[in-house]
Design an enzyme around this catalytic site. Sequence first.
Site, PDB file in Angstrom:
ATOM      1  N   ILE A 103       1.247  -0.795   0.088  1.00  0.00           N
ATOM      2  CA  ILE A 103      -0.141   0.317   0.244  1.00  0.00           C
ATOM      3  C   ILE A 103       0.871   1.130  -0.091  1.00  0.00           C
ATOM      4  O   ILE A 103       2.288   1.141   0.734  1.00  0.00           O
ATOM      5  CB  ILE A 103      -0.871  -0.506   1.176  1.00  0.00           C
ATOM      6  N   CYS A 104       0.579   2.760  -0.273  1.00  0.00           N
ATOM      7  CA  CYS A 104       0.578   3.484  -0.477  1.00  0.00           C
ATOM      8  C   CYS A 104       2.159   3.129  -1.200  1.00  0.00           C
ATOM      9  O   CYS A 104       1.810   2.851  -2.252  1.00  0.00           O
ATOM     10  CB  CYS A 104       1.602   3.807   0.610  1.00  0.00           C
ATOM     11  N   ALA A 105       2.870   4.143  -0.521  1.00  0.00           N
ATOM     12  CA  ALA A 105       4.629   4.033  -1.799  1.00  0.00           C
ATOM     13  C   ALA A 105       4.963   2.581  -1.359  1.00  0.00           C
ATOM     14  O   ALA A 105       6.626   2.162  -2.246  1.00  0.00           O
ATOM     15  CB  ALA A 105       5.451   4.513  -1.631  1.00  0.00           C
TER      16      ALA A 105
END
Length: 185
Positions: A103-105
């Site tokens: 998730i995210c980066a």
Amino acid sequence: MTKTVAVMLGKGFEPLEVIAPVDILRRGGAQVTLVSVMNNREVLSAQDVMMNADVLIDDTNLLDFDALVIPGGSEGVENLKKSALLSDALKTFMAEDRPTAAICAGPTVLAALGLLNGRTATCYPGCEVEFPAGAYIDQTVVVDQNLITSQGPGTAIDFGLALLESLMGKEVAQSVAKAMLIERA
């Protein structure tokens, strides 16, 4: 059969991207282990929230887990990228089509290892510059076979539910969502 999940922690991780999926997975009956890639079990998040990992990466075998989760946070992701043990496990998980979530980066860890080639994924806006051509999809959660990716802190609940569904089935995920007062399509 209980599913086991390793959630990776590197200094600078995004706390919501750890807490929300861990909460959802545990409500659904999964056994979740927080694994530190740092030299100690206490790991500081990007928002100065201290979390205690259950185990150090050197003291466990990631291949014994059913699923791996990579949270975001730019500093956290950079610390995860430095772990050869994690890199080796991610390569094996993806080669064997075992559940892998980021998730995210976090998906940039997979991109750096060449594991997004021929796949589709999402991430925090702007991180897709590290993706191979054609891999990025601008959606809250993207499921591509064994790979589950999501965009960021605000999508962490949807991410956790998608991972739970992949591990324990749609009924379990729907039951957990209903008990948490989350409306799902």
